[in-house]
Design an enzyme around this catalytic site. Structure first.
Site, PDB file in Angstrom:
ATOM      1  N   ASN A 198       0.914  -1.145   0.077  1.00  0.00           N
ATOM      2  CA  ASN A 198      -0.476  -0.108   0.317  1.00  0.00           C
ATOM      3  C   ASN A 198       1.302   1.069   0.341  1.00  0.00           C
ATOM      4  O   ASN A 198       1.821   0.913   0.886  1.00  0.00           O
ATOM      5  CB  ASN A 198      -1.176  -0.217   1.090  1.00  0.00           C
ATOM      6  CG  ASN A 198      -0.697  -0.326   2.574  1.00  0.00           C
ATOM      7  OD1 ASN A 198       0.635  -1.051   2.949  1.00  0.00           O
ATOM      8  ND2 ASN A 198      -0.612   0.660   3.393  1.00  0.00           N
ATOM      9  N   ILE A 199       0.468   2.003  -0.860  1.00  0.00           N
ATOM     10  CA  ILE A 199       1.507   3.560  -0.059  1.00  0.00           C
ATOM     11  C   ILE A 199       0.351   4.565  -0.152  1.00  0.00           C
ATOM     12  O   ILE A 199      -0.455   4.744  -1.116  1.00  0.00           O
ATOM     13  CB  ILE A 199       1.759   3.177  -2.058  1.00  0.00           C
ATOM     14  CG1 ILE A 199       2.794   2.507  -2.250  1.00  0.00           C
ATOM     15  CG2 ILE A 199       2.067   4.481  -2.707  1.00  0.00           C
ATOM     16  CD1 ILE A 199       3.023   2.649  -4.353  1.00  0.00           C
ATOM     17  N   GLU A 200       0.403   5.113   0.829  1.00  0.00           N
ATOM     18  CA  GLU A 200       0.055   6.245   1.629  1.00  0.00           C
ATOM     19  C   GLU A 200      -0.219   7.336   0.353  1.00  0.00           C
ATOM     20  O   GLU A 200       0.885   7.875  -0.116  1.00  0.00           O
ATOM     21  CB  GLU A 200      -0.337   6.465   2.753  1.00  0.00           C
ATOM     22  CG  GLU A 200      -0.899   5.347   3.263  1.00  0.00           C
ATOM     23  CD  GLU A 200      -1.247   5.632   4.550  1.00  0.00           C
ATOM     24  OE1 GLU A 200      -2.274   5.010   5.136  1.00  0.00           O
ATOM     25  OE2 GLU A 200       0.049   6.448   5.154  1.00  0.00           O
TER      26      GLU A 200
ATOM     27  N   CYS B  70      -4.342   1.100  -3.265  1.00  0.00           N
ATOM     28  CA  CYS B  70      -4.024  -0.521  -1.758  1.00  0.00           C
ATOM     29  C   CYS B  70      -2.896  -1.687  -2.836  1.00  0.00           C
ATOM     30  O   CYS B  70      -2.442  -1.848  -3.797  1.00  0.00           O
ATOM     31  CB  CYS B  70      -5.206  -1.559  -1.842  1.00  0.00           C
ATOM     32  SG  CYS B  70      -6.933  -0.466  -0.921  1.00  0.00           S
TER      33      CYS B  70
ATOM     34  N   GLU C  17      -2.970  -4.817  -2.970  1.00  0.00           N
ATOM     35  CA  GLU C  17      -3.312  -5.792  -3.909  1.00  0.00           C
ATOM     36  C   GLU C  17      -3.573  -4.906  -5.662  1.00  0.00           C
ATOM     37  O   GLU C  17      -3.137  -5.642  -6.724  1.00  0.00           O
ATOM     38  CB  GLU C  17      -4.818  -6.541  -3.625  1.00  0.00           C
ATOM     39  CG  GLU C  17      -5.106  -7.116  -2.511  1.00  0.00           C
ATOM     40  CD  GLU C  17      -5.105  -6.278  -1.398  1.00  0.00           C
ATOM     41  OE1 GLU C  17      -5.961  -6.584  -0.541  1.00  0.00           O
ATOM     42  OE2 GLU C  17      -4.578  -4.928  -1.197  1.00  0.00           O
TER      43      GLU C  17
ATOM     44  N   CYS D 263     -10.015  -4.565   0.289  1.00  0.00           N
ATOM     45  CA  CYS D 263     -11.561  -3.853  -0.064  1.00  0.00           C
ATOM     46  C   CYS D 263     -11.858  -3.939  -0.643  1.00  0.00           C
ATOM     47  O   CYS D 263     -12.207  -4.377  -2.040  1.00  0.00           O
ATOM     48  CB  CYS D 263     -10.745  -2.219   0.664  1.00  0.00           C
ATOM     49  SG  CYS D 263     -10.137  -1.645  -1.483  1.00  0.00           S
TER      50      CYS D 263
END
Length: 140
Positions: A44-46, A55, A57, A90
């Protein structure tokens, strides 16, 4: 869990270490298995604006496609996080899985405490909106 599933989950755990999570500090990793045996990792990369956050995936899937893998050519995906129960994709990731993966593809969900669950893409999103949903009705 068989040895292949465990190995893929370990790949996802390694990917989790690459996560960029300065806001939530909630690391997630994914490992996508191509039918050729190639493994594509994702994390995941915010982003401070939150909306552009991606996300693990989807990072793995988009990376695979960007590197030339064809939609539908994947055998399994594993996802892992520091959660009490096995982490699940998600809703957005479930929709992307439906679009890019075979419906019977295994989704291996785990946590860093050794718990896991396995479902298929179709089981994760029953009644999914698919490309065939876009088909126009015949004009009478």
């Amino acid at each position: 869990m068989n040895e292949n599933e465990l190995s893929l989950l370990k790949e996802a755990e390694m990917a989790m270490e690459q996560a960029y999570v300065p806001y939530s500090h909630f690391r997630v990793g994914a490992a996508l298995l191509h039918e050729s045996g190639t493994i594509y990792r994702g994390c995941n990369i915010e982003n401070a604006a939150y909306g552009p956050t991606n996300c693990a995936e989807r990072t793995a899937l988009f990376s695979a496609i960007a590197q030339g893998a064809k939609p539908g050519s994947f055998s399994a995906i594993a996802v892992i996080g520091h959660t009490t129960e096995p982490i699940t994709p998600c809703g957005v990731c479930r929709q992307v899985l439906v679009e890019l993966c075979p419906p019977d593809m295994k989704v291996i969900m785990g946590n860093t405490k050794g718990k896991y669950a396995v479902m298929t893409v179709a089981e994760l999103l029953p009644g999914a909106f698919t490309p065939t949903s876009l088909a126009k009705e015949e004009q009478e």
